[in-house]
Write a protein that holds these residues in place. Structure first.
Motif, PDB file in Angstrom:
ATOM      1  N   TYR A  85      -7.201   4.445   3.064  1.00  0.00           N
ATOM      2  CA  TYR A  85      -7.713   5.618   3.778  1.00  0.00           C
ATOM      3  C   TYR A  85      -7.794   5.288   5.263  1.00  0.00           C
ATOM      4  N   ARG A  86      -8.256   4.065   5.545  1.00  0.00           N
ATOM      5  CA  ARG A  86      -8.152   3.510   6.903  1.00  0.00           C
ATOM      6  C   ARG A  86      -7.460   2.168   6.785  1.00  0.00           C
ATOM      7  N   PRO A  87      -6.684   1.807   7.811  1.00  0.00           N
ATOM      8  CA  PRO A  87      -6.082   0.473   7.785  1.00  0.00           C
ATOM      9  C   PRO A  87      -7.154  -0.581   8.018  1.00  0.00           C
ATOM     10  N   THR A  88      -7.264  -1.529   7.124  1.00  0.00           N
ATOM     11  CA  THR A  88      -8.198  -2.645   7.248  1.00  0.00           C
ATOM     12  C   THR A  88      -7.399  -3.896   6.895  1.00  0.00           C
ATOM     13  N   PRO A  89      -7.954  -5.074   7.141  1.00  0.00           N
ATOM     14  CA  PRO A  89      -7.216  -6.293   6.800  1.00  0.00           C
ATOM     15  C   PRO A  89      -6.748  -6.286   5.343  1.00  0.00           C
ATOM     16  N   ARG A  90      -7.617  -5.836   4.456  1.00  0.00           N
ATOM     17  CA  ARG A  90      -7.250  -5.851   3.040  1.00  0.00           C
ATOM     18  C   ARG A  90      -6.138  -4.866   2.712  1.00  0.00           C
ATOM     19  N   SER A  91      -6.199  -3.673   3.299  1.00  0.00           N
ATOM     20  CA  SER A  91      -5.260  -2.616   2.902  1.00  0.00           C
ATOM     21  C   SER A  91      -3.964  -2.599   3.714  1.00  0.00           C
ATOM     22  N   LEU A  92      -3.859  -3.525   4.658  1.00  0.00           N
ATOM     23  CA  LEU A  92      -2.668  -3.559   5.518  1.00  0.00           C
ATOM     24  C   LEU A  92      -1.384  -3.655   4.708  1.00  0.00           C
ATOM     25  N   ILE A  93      -1.456  -4.376   3.607  1.00  0.00           N
ATOM     26  CA  ILE A  93      -0.286  -4.547   2.746  1.00  0.00           C
ATOM     27  C   ILE A  93       0.254  -3.201   2.274  1.00  0.00           C
ATOM     28  N   MET A  94      -0.643  -2.219   2.122  1.00  0.00           N
ATOM     29  CA  MET A  94      -0.212  -0.894   1.660  1.00  0.00           C
ATOM     30  C   MET A  94       0.576  -0.134   2.717  1.00  0.00           C
ATOM     31  N   TYR A  95       0.480  -0.584   3.962  1.00  0.00           N
ATOM     32  CA  TYR A  95       1.245   0.029   5.048  1.00  0.00           C
ATOM     33  C   TYR A  95       2.582  -0.670   5.258  1.00  0.00           C
ATOM     34  N   GLY A  96       2.776  -1.747   4.545  1.00  0.00           N
ATOM     35  CA  GLY A  96       3.980  -2.550   4.707  1.00  0.00           C
ATOM     36  C   GLY A  96       5.141  -2.045   3.869  1.00  0.00           C
TER      37      GLY A  96
END
Length: 207
Positions: free
Chosen positions: A61-72
């Motif tokens: 929902y927001r880019p965070t260190p943990r979810s960055l992979i989902m933007y890759g």
DNA sequence: ATCTAGATCGGCT
DNA sequence: GCCGATCTAGATG
């Protein structure tokens, strides 16, 4: 799937599509892990789609260190740890820069999966936490490439076509607040390896 | 630095 | 149905 059968990983372009489409399409395909103690294989029977900044239920929902992979880039594994004891595995979707992932919630054991306790084999990977345990997946797999061994998604072939024909159902995602309720949980109707039944058998849009 | 809710599961009532 | 286990990312001070 015979013990020595060759399994063909799905190509990266399979994952570089709309997240909900990828989620539905994954049903019937195979999750394969060349684990230290042998090859483990499960057929995917339940998934959930999680999108990006427009989906409040998503870790992206927001880019965070943990979810960055989902933007890759698509086709990579997003593995996270939750409730102090469980891992959950997702497949990253969409093109680089666009967030999305599909949570693998249940697989039907096909080979190399051992029973835990007195539970029936059919239930060994029925739920996201049980799935990772049964398949030998943990935090070390975060960021790994699911288009090649040791951990990959393989084509489900003719058995997949038989499994999904007229049997895909949809429902609300498990454990998600009503405010963000969306019918983005998909599964094989009445399959014995589901984490839990689908309340009403609404047939999902055809592939 | 501290707090809290969490994409869960198994056991117990 | 309810509860506890056991940890951490993310938010807040």
């Amino acid at each position: 799937v015979r013990a020595g059968a060759r399994l063909r990983p799905l190509p990266r372009r399979f994952f570089a599509r709309d997240t909900v489409t990828v989620a539905r399409s994954l049903l019937g395909h195979l999750l394969v892990h060349h684990a230290p103690r042998g090859r483990r294989v499960g057929r995917i029977v339940e998934v959930e789609a999680y999108r990006g900044p427009r989906d409040p239920a998503s870790h992206a929902y927001r880019p965070t260190p943990r979810s960055l992979i989902m933007y890759g880039p698509p086709g990579m594994a997003y593995v996270y740890f939750t409730y102090g004891m469980h891992f959950c595995v997702n497949v990253v979707t969409e093109t680089r820069g666009r967030a999305g992932a599909v949570l693998l919630r249940a697989v039907e054991p096909v080979g190399g999966i051992e029973v835990n306790g007195g539970a029936p084999l059919q239930r060994a990977a029925a739920g996201p936490g049980r799935l990772t345990r049964a398949m030998g997946i943990d935090g070390r797999h975060n960021g790994s490439d699911l288009t090649r061994p040791p951990l990959y998604i393989a084509d489900g072939g003719a058995a997949r076509r038989r499994m999904i024909r007229g049997r895909i159902v949809a429902g609300p995602r498990v454990g998600i607040a009503a405010a963000t309720r969306r019918p983005w949980r998909f599964g094989i109707a009445a399959h014995g390896s589901l984490s839990r039944p689908f309340a009403r058998s609404r047939r999902a849009a055809r592939l």
